[in-house]
Design an enzyme around this catalytic site. Structure first.
Site, PDB file in Angstrom:
ATOM      1  N   CYS A   1      57.784  41.802   1.105  1.00  0.00           N
ATOM      2  CA  CYS A   1      58.612  43.016   1.157  1.00  0.00           C
ATOM      3  C   CYS A   1      59.874  42.815   1.994  1.00  0.00           C
ATOM      4  O   CYS A   1      60.788  43.620   1.939  1.00  0.00           O
ATOM      5  CB  CYS A   1      57.805  44.189   1.711  1.00  0.00           C
ATOM      6  SG  CYS A   1      57.267  43.932   3.406  1.00  0.00           S
TER       7      CYS A   1
ATOM      8  N   ASP B   1      60.117  42.971   5.203  1.00  0.00           N
ATOM      9  CA  ASP B   1      60.143  43.763   6.434  1.00  0.00           C
ATOM     10  C   ASP B   1      59.914  42.871   7.659  1.00  0.00           C
ATOM     11  O   ASP B   1      59.203  41.878   7.594  1.00  0.00           O
ATOM     12  CB  ASP B   1      59.075  44.856   6.376  1.00  0.00           C
ATOM     13  CG  ASP B   1      59.430  45.910   5.332  1.00  0.00           C
ATOM     14  OD1 ASP B   1      60.567  45.878   4.833  1.00  0.00           O
ATOM     15  OD2 ASP B   1      58.577  46.748   5.031  1.00  0.00           O
TER      16      ASP B   1
ATOM     17  N   CYS C   1      59.241  49.507   6.388  1.00  0.00           N
ATOM     18  CA  CYS C   1      58.810  50.747   5.753  1.00  0.00           C
ATOM     19  C   CYS C   1      58.215  51.712   6.792  1.00  0.00           C
ATOM     20  O   CYS C   1      57.969  51.338   7.944  1.00  0.00           O
ATOM     21  CB  CYS C   1      57.769  50.434   4.684  1.00  0.00           C
ATOM     22  SG  CYS C   1      56.189  49.951   5.385  1.00  0.00           S
TER      23      CYS C   1
ATOM     24  N   CYS D   1      51.066  46.396   6.037  1.00  0.00           N
ATOM     25  CA  CYS D   1      52.080  46.800   7.019  1.00  0.00           C
ATOM     26  C   CYS D   1      51.479  46.786   8.426  1.00  0.00           C
ATOM     27  O   CYS D   1      52.156  46.435   9.396  1.00  0.00           O
ATOM     28  CB  CYS D   1      52.604  48.190   6.684  1.00  0.00           C
ATOM     29  SG  CYS D   1      52.976  48.423   4.934  1.00  0.00           S
TER      30      CYS D   1
HETATM   31 FE1  FES Z   1      56.700  45.870   4.081  1.00  0.00          FE
HETATM   32 FE2  FES Z   1      55.293  47.979   4.735  1.00  0.00          FE
HETATM   33  S1  FES Z   1      56.135  47.527   2.800  1.00  0.00           S
HETATM   34  S2  FES Z   1      55.665  46.237   5.949  1.00  0.00           S
END
Ligand code: FES
Length: 142
Positions: free
Chosen positions: A35, A37, A60, A104
């Site tokens: 993702c 992140d 997110c 996450c």
């Molecule tokens: Fe990437 Fe939540 S979608 S940490």
């Protein structure tokens, strides 16, 4: 039933312990390749106790809520407690996350572990490497 618990929404909207500790004793940054992140945790440690913790998360809502809750769970606790913190415990403290958002909370567990590894390494403190075996780029300065 709402997708996210009230606690997730609360920690997402009002995250605790956001920021930077400039003289941190341990810093850990991790990212999720899928993702994109990123989460960074800063620890201030005195006499084996986490006296302060801050985080920066580019991610997110579940990642922000997980960071916030994880910092609350380890603040004021012995290092050993922080080391034992699991992503499941973080998710449970948030009254759950949707299954597809559990990864996450893994970021929070890994960022804390990485910050502790940084603390051990910087201070020449012996540690059990198996505890850090799951970290993606474990055990080397990067
Ligand atoms: Fe990437 Fe939540 S979608 S940490």
């Amino acid at each position: 039933m709402a997708l996210y618990s009230d606690k997730v929404m609360d920690h997402f909207r009002n995250p605790r312990n956001v920021g930077v500790i400039s003289d941190a004793d341990g810093v850990g940054e991790v990212g999720n390749a899928k993702c994109g992140d990123i989460m960074k945790i800063y620890l201030k440690i005195e006499d084996g106790v986490i006296v302060d913790v801050k985080f920066e998360t580019f991610g997110c809502g579940s990642a922000i809520a997980s960071s916030s809750m994880a910092t609350e769970l380890i603040k004021g606790k012995p290092v050993a407690d922080a080391l034992a913190l699991t992503n499941k415990a973080v998710a449970e403290a948030l009254d759950g996350l949707p299954a597809y958002k559990m990864h996450c909370s893994v970021l929070a567990e890994e960022a804390i572990k990485k910050a502790l590894l940084d603390y051990y390494t910087k201070n020449d403190i012996p540690y059990d490497a198996t505890v850090f075996a799951d970290l993606d780029d474990c055990c080397h300065d990067d």
